[in-house]
Design a protein around this motif. Structure first.
Motif, mmCIF file in Angstrom:
data_model
loop_
_atom_site.group_PDB
_atom_site.id
_atom_site.type_symbol
_atom_site.label_atom_id
_atom_site.label_comp_id
_atom_site.label_asym_id
_atom_site.label_seq_id
_atom_site.Cartn_x
_atom_site.Cartn_y
_atom_site.Cartn_z
ATOM 1 N N LEU A 90 -23.390 -40.808 -49.631
ATOM 2 C CA LEU A 90 -22.211 -40.478 -50.432
ATOM 3 C C LEU A 90 -22.149 -41.318 -51.690
ATOM 4 C CD1 LEU A 90 -19.551 -40.131 -47.572
ATOM 5 C CD2 LEU A 90 -20.514 -38.285 -48.946
ATOM 6 N N LEU A 91 -22.450 -42.599 -51.589
ATOM 7 C CA LEU A 91 -22.427 -43.473 -52.768
ATOM 8 C C LEU A 91 -23.516 -43.091 -53.758
ATOM 9 C CD1 LEU A 91 -21.761 -46.971 -51.137
ATOM 10 C CD2 LEU A 91 -20.136 -45.523 -52.367
ATOM 11 N N ALA A 92 -24.695 -42.734 -53.255
ATOM 12 C CA ALA A 92 -25.801 -42.365 -54.149
ATOM 13 C C ALA A 92 -25.507 -41.091 -54.933
ATOM 14 C CB ALA A 92 -27.084 -42.193 -53.337
ATOM 15 N N SER A 93 -24.621 -40.254 -54.419
ATOM 16 C CA SER A 93 -24.324 -38.985 -55.087
ATOM 17 C C SER A 93 -23.270 -39.120 -56.186
ATOM 18 C CB SER A 93 -23.850 -37.957 -54.058
ATOM 19 O OG SER A 93 -22.619 -38.353 -53.480
ATOM 20 N N ILE A 94 -22.583 -40.259 -56.256
ATOM 21 C CA ILE A 94 -21.528 -40.414 -57.262
ATOM 22 C C ILE A 94 -21.796 -41.558 -58.238
ATOM 23 C CG2 ILE A 94 -19.762 -39.454 -55.741
ATOM 24 C CD1 ILE A 94 -18.812 -42.319 -55.212
ATOM 25 N N THR A 95 -22.856 -42.340 -58.019
ATOM 26 C CA THR A 95 -23.148 -43.426 -58.930
ATOM 27 C C THR A 95 -23.927 -42.914 -60.139
ATOM 28 O OG1 THR A 95 -24.160 -45.605 -59.127
ATOM 29 C CG2 THR A 95 -25.287 -44.014 -57.737
ATOM 30 N N PRO A 96 -23.706 -43.457 -61.347
ATOM 31 C CA PRO A 96 -24.432 -42.985 -62.531
ATOM 32 C C PRO A 96 -25.921 -43.301 -62.491
ATOM 33 C CG PRO A 96 -22.416 -44.156 -63.144
ATOM 34 C CD PRO A 96 -22.634 -44.406 -61.694
ATOM 35 N N ASP A 97 -26.306 -44.335 -61.758
ATOM 36 C CA ASP A 97 -27.711 -44.717 -61.705
ATOM 37 C C ASP A 97 -28.505 -43.746 -60.834
ATOM 38 O OD1 ASP A 97 -27.054 -46.929 -63.236
ATOM 39 O OD2 ASP A 97 -26.683 -48.189 -61.471
ATOM 40 N N TRP A 124 -24.523 -35.425 -60.749
ATOM 41 C CA TRP A 124 -25.513 -35.077 -59.727
ATOM 42 C C TRP A 124 -25.032 -33.903 -58.886
ATOM 43 C CZ3 TRP A 124 -29.080 -37.364 -61.980
ATOM 44 C CH2 TRP A 124 -28.989 -38.691 -62.411
ATOM 45 N N ILE A 125 -23.732 -33.861 -58.614
ATOM 46 C CA ILE A 125 -23.184 -32.728 -57.866
ATOM 47 C C ILE A 125 -23.294 -31.449 -58.690
ATOM 48 C CG2 ILE A 125 -21.095 -31.783 -56.814
ATOM 49 C CD1 ILE A 125 -20.259 -34.617 -56.135
ATOM 50 N N SER A 126 -23.013 -31.553 -59.998
ATOM 51 C CA SER A 126 -23.125 -30.381 -60.874
ATOM 52 C C SER A 126 -24.563 -29.883 -60.935
ATOM 53 C CB SER A 126 -22.620 -30.733 -62.277
ATOM 54 O OG SER A 126 -21.262 -31.126 -62.246
ATOM 55 N N GLN A 127 -25.507 -30.818 -61.057
ATOM 56 C CA GLN A 127 -26.915 -30.414 -61.086
ATOM 57 C C GLN A 127 -27.349 -29.787 -59.765
ATOM 58 O OE1 GLN A 127 -29.485 -33.610 -62.361
ATOM 59 N NE2 GLN A 127 -28.274 -34.031 -64.189
ATOM 60 N N ALA A 128 -26.831 -30.304 -58.662
ATOM 61 C CA ALA A 128 -27.177 -29.732 -57.366
ATOM 62 C C ALA A 128 -26.651 -28.311 -57.237
ATOM 63 C CB ALA A 128 -26.620 -30.613 -56.247
ATOM 64 N N ALA A 144 -34.619 -26.241 -48.289
ATOM 65 C CA ALA A 144 -34.660 -26.421 -49.740
ATOM 66 C C ALA A 144 -34.556 -27.902 -50.106
ATOM 67 C CB ALA A 144 -33.528 -25.626 -50.393
ATOM 68 N N ILE A 145 -33.732 -28.645 -49.382
ATOM 69 C CA ILE A 145 -33.623 -30.083 -49.622
ATOM 70 C C ILE A 145 -34.946 -30.770 -49.300
ATOM 71 C CG2 ILE A 145 -32.473 -32.200 -48.867
ATOM 72 C CD1 ILE A 145 -29.965 -30.560 -48.391
ATOM 73 N N PHE A 146 -35.563 -30.384 -48.192
ATOM 74 C CA PHE A 146 -36.843 -30.967 -47.798
ATOM 75 C C PHE A 146 -37.909 -30.706 -48.858
ATOM 76 C CE2 PHE A 146 -40.962 -30.441 -45.667
ATOM 77 C CZ PHE A 146 -41.107 -31.703 -45.115
ATOM 78 N N LEU A 147 -37.983 -29.481 -49.351
ATOM 79 C CA LEU A 147 -38.968 -29.147 -50.375
ATOM 80 C C LEU A 147 -38.674 -29.870 -51.686
ATOM 81 C CD1 LEU A 147 -39.311 -25.297 -49.722
ATOM 82 C CD2 LEU A 147 -40.831 -27.141 -48.960
ATOM 83 N N ARG A 148 -37.398 -30.039 -52.008
ATOM 84 C CA ARG A 148 -37.021 -30.766 -53.217
ATOM 85 C C ARG A 148 -37.443 -32.230 -53.132
ATOM 86 N NH1 ARG A 148 -35.382 -30.171 -58.628
ATOM 87 N NH2 ARG A 148 -34.124 -31.985 -59.193
ATOM 88 N N LEU A 149 -37.298 -32.818 -51.954
ATOM 89 C CA LEU A 149 -37.697 -34.221 -51.776
ATOM 90 C C LEU A 149 -39.199 -34.392 -51.958
ATOM 91 C CD1 LEU A 149 -35.519 -35.338 -48.734
ATOM 92 C CD2 LEU A 149 -35.408 -36.230 -51.064
ATOM 93 N N GLN A 150 -39.982 -33.373 -51.628
ATOM 94 C CA GLN A 150 -41.419 -33.461 -51.826
ATOM 95 C C GLN A 150 -41.791 -33.444 -53.302
ATOM 96 O OE1 GLN A 150 -42.843 -30.143 -49.387
ATOM 97 N NE2 GLN A 150 -43.547 -31.597 -47.848
ATOM 98 N N VAL A 191 -26.242 -32.882 -52.791
ATOM 99 C CA VAL A 191 -26.089 -31.713 -51.921
ATOM 100 C C VAL A 191 -25.952 -32.142 -50.467
ATOM 101 C CG1 VAL A 191 -28.562 -31.301 -51.518
ATOM 102 C CG2 VAL A 191 -26.967 -29.387 -51.527
ATOM 103 N N SER A 192 -26.586 -33.253 -50.086
ATOM 104 C CA SER A 192 -26.394 -33.771 -48.733
ATOM 105 C C SER A 192 -24.958 -34.235 -48.526
ATOM 106 C CB SER A 192 -27.360 -34.931 -48.477
ATOM 107 O OG SER A 192 -28.707 -34.503 -48.587
ATOM 108 N N SER A 193 -24.373 -34.836 -49.566
ATOM 109 C CA SER A 193 -22.970 -35.249 -49.488
ATOM 110 C C SER A 193 -22.053 -34.056 -49.315
ATOM 111 C CB SER A 193 -22.576 -36.029 -50.746
ATOM 112 O OG SER A 193 -23.354 -37.200 -50.884
ATOM 113 N N LEU A 194 -22.363 -32.969 -50.018
ATOM 114 C CA LEU A 194 -21.556 -31.756 -49.866
ATOM 115 C C LEU A 194 -21.641 -31.235 -48.434
ATOM 116 C CD1 LEU A 194 -22.396 -29.860 -53.193
ATOM 117 C CD2 LEU A 194 -20.343 -31.184 -52.644
ATOM 118 N N MET A 195 -22.825 -31.315 -47.824
ATOM 119 C CA MET A 195 -22.978 -30.882 -46.429
ATOM 120 C C MET A 195 -22.196 -31.787 -45.480
ATOM 121 S SD MET A 195 -27.044 -29.895 -46.319
ATOM 122 C CE MET A 195 -26.951 -29.456 -44.583
#
Length: 276
Positions: free
Chosen positions: A30-37, A52-56, A225-231, A241-245
């Protein structure tokens, strides 16, 4: 017998450590999805951003995956409930030959590695049912194998806690077996059915290992899709997107609890259990 303060303190510390162990990975995501870094370097975010949420949400495979996952999970849940409820009823209320063996058969999918199950379904679809490969029905049918053990166990527990004498009384008064089930037994197991349905939906929605064998790369469920994106790239959009889930799962669980409380199912269960 009153417990000692030291034992109470030890139990509190143990529960606190277990809670931290369970929640820590979710908090980090959750923190990684809202931090600017792009890389989370501390548990205290340096700022707040929704980019990051918008891009997801703008990422096409994620948008397609959300719809695809919801369709698969809904269909798999309905099929699992339609198959698992009669099976649980037969095991709980009728004298089925080899009932112990049948219970073991229903539990067996839990001991089967999901990668192996996915490959088996892949071989089945490619050799015998090529039209089912990559379809919502084909993936949902495979997910049913994973959901049936939970449905049978939860509904079976609900039937074990219900009163079979009420169903017998309904039959004595002229009701058919189906009428007795739908009008007497089914209302008594509403809560186990609801819990089994929610649990099945979330389990199917989050499935990766089995699903990845059963669909092409251009049409996948959200977890795949998340798994393929991580690759391809480990950027914060996957955390977003994981935070949204995570949030969606918590909201579903909360709404389910509120619905159960509003419908008075908890109160009904206590009344039936205490005989009041």
């Amino acid at each position: 017998m009153r417990r000692s303060p030291a034992l109470e303190a030890l139990r509190f510390v143990f529960l606190l450590l277990v809670t931290i162990f369970v929640l820590a990975p979710l908090v980090v995501v959750l923190l990684a999805s809202i931090t600017p870094d792009e890389v989370l370097t501390s548990l205290v975010p340096k700022g707040f951003t929704t980019q990051w949420i918008s891009q997801a949400l703008d990422y096409e495979p994620f948008r397609v995956g959300i719809v695809y996952s919801a369709q698969v999970a809904a269909l798999a849940t309905v099929i699992a409930l339609l198959l698992g409820t009669p099976a649980a009823y037969a095991l709980a209320r009728t004298r089925v030959p080899g009932a112990g063996l049948l219970r073991s058969v229903f539990v067996a999918p839990l001991s089967l590695p999901r990668v192996v199950a996915g490959f088996c379904f892949f071989a089945l679809y490619v050799s015998l049912l090529p039209s089912a490969y990559g379809t919502v029905g084909g993936v949902a049918f495979a997910h049913v194998l994973l959901l049936l053990p939970f449905v049978v166990a939860l509904v079976g527990a609900g039937l074990a806690g219900s009163d079979p004498a009420l169903e017998e009384a309904a039959r004595d008064l002229g009701a058919s077996p189906l009428q007795a089930f739908f009008k007497v037994t089914l209302p008594q197991i509403r809560m186990p059915l609801l819990i089994a349905g929610v649990f099945s939906f979330l389990t199917s929605f989050d499935e990766v290992d089995l699903s990845i064998f059963l669909m092409p790369a251009d049409t996948t469920t959200l977890p795949v899709a998340i798994f393929l994106r991580l690759q391809q790239d480990q950027d914060p959009t996957t955390s977003a997107v994981s935070s949204l889930m995570i949030v969606a799962s918590l909201v579903i669980a909360l709404l389910t609890g509120l619905a159960v409380r509003r419908a008075g199912l908890w109160r009904t269960g206590r009344t039936e259990g205490t005989g009041e």
